[in-house]
Every structure is written in C-alpha cells, then in structure tokens.
Design a protein around this motif. Structure first.
Motif, PDB file in Angstrom:
ATOM      1  N   VAL A 122       1.068  -1.207  -0.076  1.00  0.00           N
ATOM      2  CA  VAL A 122       0.011  -0.014  -0.010  1.00  0.00           C
ATOM      3  C   VAL A 122       0.961   1.306  -0.139  1.00  0.00           C
ATOM      4  O   VAL A 122       0.655   2.200  -0.632  1.00  0.00           O
ATOM      5  CB  VAL A 122      -0.824  -0.027   1.234  1.00  0.00           C
ATOM      6  N   GLY A 123       1.833   1.323   0.943  1.00  0.00           N
ATOM      7  CA  GLY A 123       2.907   2.355   0.805  1.00  0.00           C
ATOM      8  C   GLY A 123       3.391   2.611  -0.482  1.00  0.00           C
ATOM      9  O   GLY A 123       3.764   3.816  -0.956  1.00  0.00           O
ATOM     10  N   ILE A 125       2.141   1.481  -3.380  1.00  0.00           N
ATOM     11  CA  ILE A 125       1.117   2.020  -4.277  1.00  0.00           C
ATOM     12  C   ILE A 125       0.871   3.741  -4.334  1.00  0.00           C
ATOM     13  O   ILE A 125       1.157   4.522  -5.174  1.00  0.00           O
ATOM     14  CB  ILE A 125      -0.118   1.468  -4.181  1.00  0.00           C
ATOM     15  N   LEU A 126       0.861   4.089  -2.939  1.00  0.00           N
ATOM     16  CA  LEU A 126       0.560   5.738  -2.614  1.00  0.00           C
ATOM     17  C   LEU A 126       1.829   6.270  -2.900  1.00  0.00           C
ATOM     18  O   LEU A 126       1.671   7.582  -3.390  1.00  0.00           O
ATOM     19  CB  LEU A 126       0.686   6.000  -0.905  1.00  0.00           C
ATOM     20  N   GLN A 127       3.011   5.769  -2.710  1.00  0.00           N
ATOM     21  CA  GLN A 127       4.248   6.726  -3.095  1.00  0.00           C
ATOM     22  C   GLN A 127       4.363   6.749  -4.547  1.00  0.00           C
ATOM     23  O   GLN A 127       4.770   7.889  -5.179  1.00  0.00           O
ATOM     24  CB  GLN A 127       5.536   5.808  -2.530  1.00  0.00           C
ATOM     25  N   GLN A 128       4.077   5.501  -5.505  1.00  0.00           N
ATOM     26  CA  GLN A 128       4.100   5.657  -6.908  1.00  0.00           C
ATOM     27  C   GLN A 128       2.933   6.620  -7.420  1.00  0.00           C
ATOM     28  O   GLN A 128       3.189   7.468  -8.299  1.00  0.00           O
ATOM     29  CB  GLN A 128       3.398   4.308  -7.417  1.00  0.00           C
ATOM     30  N   ALA A 129       1.739   6.713  -6.631  1.00  0.00           N
ATOM     31  CA  ALA A 129       0.789   7.903  -7.144  1.00  0.00           C
ATOM     32  C   ALA A 129       1.172   8.967  -6.805  1.00  0.00           C
ATOM     33  O   ALA A 129       0.895  10.172  -7.648  1.00  0.00           O
ATOM     34  CB  ALA A 129      -0.605   7.566  -6.207  1.00  0.00           C
ATOM     35  N   GLU A 130       1.893   9.316  -5.636  1.00  0.00           N
ATOM     36  CA  GLU A 130       2.314  10.643  -5.250  1.00  0.00           C
ATOM     37  C   GLU A 130       3.391  11.186  -6.349  1.00  0.00           C
ATOM     38  O   GLU A 130       3.464  12.193  -6.767  1.00  0.00           O
ATOM     39  CB  GLU A 130       2.962  10.735  -4.023  1.00  0.00           C
ATOM     40  N   GLU A 133       1.757  11.994  -9.573  1.00  0.00           N
ATOM     41  CA  GLU A 133       1.099  13.271  -9.308  1.00  0.00           C
ATOM     42  C   GLU A 133       2.131  14.426  -9.469  1.00  0.00           C
ATOM     43  O   GLU A 133       1.887  15.542 -10.113  1.00  0.00           O
ATOM     44  CB  GLU A 133       0.498  13.274  -8.317  1.00  0.00           C
TER      45      GLU A 133
END
Length: 326
Positions: A122-123, A125-130, A133
């Motif tokens: 999850v971390g 995925i969030l890091q990749q999304a950030e 962005e």
C-alpha cells in the motif's frame, strides 16, 4: 487405581507383585515408554487451530464452543510414564508448551509478515501515485513556463519589429526631409544664379492683362502675353543675354523687337515707341527700346510674349522660374 482380586484366587493364592515381577518383559513384548506424544500433539493442534482462526479473521475463539482436550490415562509401569495423576504430563508440560509457543509465534510472525507486506505494498502504491502526481504537476508547470516564455519571446519580437519599423520610418522621413531641403536649397541657389543672369523687362509698371485673359480685342479670342502698363518712354530691357532676330513694324503689335535666347526661347517686345538696338547681341538688363502705344492698343504699355517651338507660354510663370519677382 484399585487392584481387584484375580479370579480363582483361592486356587492360586494371593499375588503380590514385587520389583522383579513388575519389571517389564524383554523382547518383542516390551512396552514402549510413552513420551506424552498424544498430549503434545493434541496441544499443538489446539493451539494451531486457535492461531489460524485468529490470524485469518474468519472466526474467533468466542464464536465457537470450547474444545475439551482429554488426556488418556495410561499405566506407568514404573517407568515414569504419564499415569492417571498426570505427573508425566506435568513433567513434559514446559517443553511441550515451549514448542507450542514457538509454533504459535511462527504463525503470528507469518501473519504479521503478511500484514507488513500488505502495508508495504500500500505504501509503495501511494508513493507511486504521489510520484506520478508530482510528475504531472511538474509537466504542467513546465508547459506553463514554456508557454510564458514563448509569449514573452513573441512580445519581445513584436516590440523589436515595431521599434525597427518606427526607426526605419523615422530614417526615411529624415532622408526625405533632408532631400527636400537639399533640393530647395539647390533651387534657391539656381534661382539666385539665374537672377544674376536675368532681368525684368521694365520698371515702374502695373500688370493690366495676364496670359489667357479672354476678350474681343484680341484676334485669337484670348490674351497671348503679359501687359506692363507704364508711361511712354519708360526704358525696355533685355531679360537675358540673347541675339536680336527681328526689329521693326509688325501690324497690330506696332514696333516689335524679337530676342532669341540660347535655348531657342523667343521674347517678343511689342507696342514700342522707339527701338534702341535693332540687330546683334545684347546682354541681360541692356536697354533695347522704350514703352509706347503703337499698334492695336488702348494706352501705353509693353506687351511681352514668351514663345517656345512656335507656341506661346505664360510670361509671368517663365519670369518667376528664372528667379525674378514680377
């Protein structure tokens, strides 16, 4: 455990086992010492079931009825095995508990490992999304900056072109003004030079009839010269250096003298009262006759005509072109 009386005790008598008689038999009928494996296996199985249920989150211990684990009563045979009193189970209890705790800890560690792996995923995925962005924001800013730079460059180019055009227009205007000034100066110099070479035909005069005036007193229907009204006897002068081509009576023109200039222009002096020179060459300002009223006239005046190639032209404009103020 109570010992019951054996059948036919009366026949065989009472049997009291001794240490030797109770010794386990040798050979294939030897009783293997029990190590409490059943108890340990049951304990591990129960702990594993509880740990698996707790880790999977499907059910909890409270959701199911409690499972009773029974320990079988086995004879000790004097070998220190587990008896009915459970002493052997107590002896093996710490080791079995440690082993069960170890297995339970492994399951918990595996469950915790799965939880940690999920959190790590999850971390990531969030890091990749950030990261994506941030990359999108950076690209948007770069595009905005590039558009601003292009707009600034276009504006600067337009300003340079405008300034260059204004400079070119100013330069052209200055050159035109300078050229006009030079031409005007050259014309003034030419007129000044001509003024020294040309002279008015008479003095103390009044202009009465101009070139092109219409009237019945002229045979052509309009005036072909310029009339200088002056008293009879007023001197008449040559306008420029020329030669005399004709001098004498000329009908309606009265007494007339014709001068021819170097460029072929003819100057006619008409209605003279007298002629001072009738042949040869004369210079500018030289007296060639006097004002009179001979020929077809209404009063004393000098009728001056300018001809070029057999055609008449306006004497006033011609004299002014020579730098003379009539």
């Amino acid at each position: 455990m109570e010992l019951q009386e054996a059948p036919n005790a009366g026949a065989w008598g009472e049997w009291n086992p001794t240490e030797d008689s109770a010794r386990p038999p040798r050979g294939k009928h030897r009783v293997v010492k029990q190590r409490g494996g059943l108890a340990r296996s049951s304990t591990v199985l129960g702990v594993g079931v509880i740990a698996a249920v707790g880790a999977s989150g499907i059910a909890t211990a409270q959701d199911r009825p409690q499972v009773a684990i029974s320990m079988p009563s086995l004879p000790d045979f004097g070998l220190g095995g587990a008896g009915g009193d459970g002493q052997h189970a107590d002896a093996e209890g710490p080791a079995a508990g440690a082993e069960a705790a170890t297995k339970t800890g492994i399951i918990a560690q595996q469950a915790a490992g799965h939880a940690d792996a999920g959190a790590t995923l999850v971390g990531r995925i969030l890091q990749q999304a950030e990261s994506q962005e941030s990359a999108a924001d950076a690209q948007t800013r770069a595009q905005a900056e590039r558009a601003a730079q292009e707009a600034a460059a276009a504006q600067a180019k337009a300003q340079r072109e405008t300034a260059q055009k204004e400079a070119d227009d100013a330069r052209v205007a200055a050159e035109k003004e300078a050229k006009e000034a030079a031409e005007a100066k050259a014309e003034q110099e030419r007129i000044a030079k001509l003024a020294g070479s040309y002279s008015l035909p008479t003095s103390a005069y009044t202009l009465t009839s101009h070139y092109g005036d219409a009237g019945s007193m002229w045979s052509s229907g309009y005036h072909t010269g310029l009339d200088f009204a002056a008293p009879t006897g007023t001197p008449v002068k040559a306008v420029a250096g020329a030669k005399i081509t004709s001098a004498g009576w000329s009908g309606a023109y009265g007494y007339r003298i014709v001068l021819e200039l170097e460029d072929g222009t003819e100057i006619w002096y008409c209605h003279l009262s007298s002629m001072s020179v009738t042949s040869g060459s004369v210079g500018a300002g030289e007296t060639i006759g006097r004002v009179g009223a001979t020929g077809n006239v209404t009063g004393p005046h000098l009728h001056l005509e300018v001809r070029k190639g057999g055609s008449t032209m306006d004497p006033l404009a011609w004299l002014e072109s020579k730098g003379l103020s009539v």
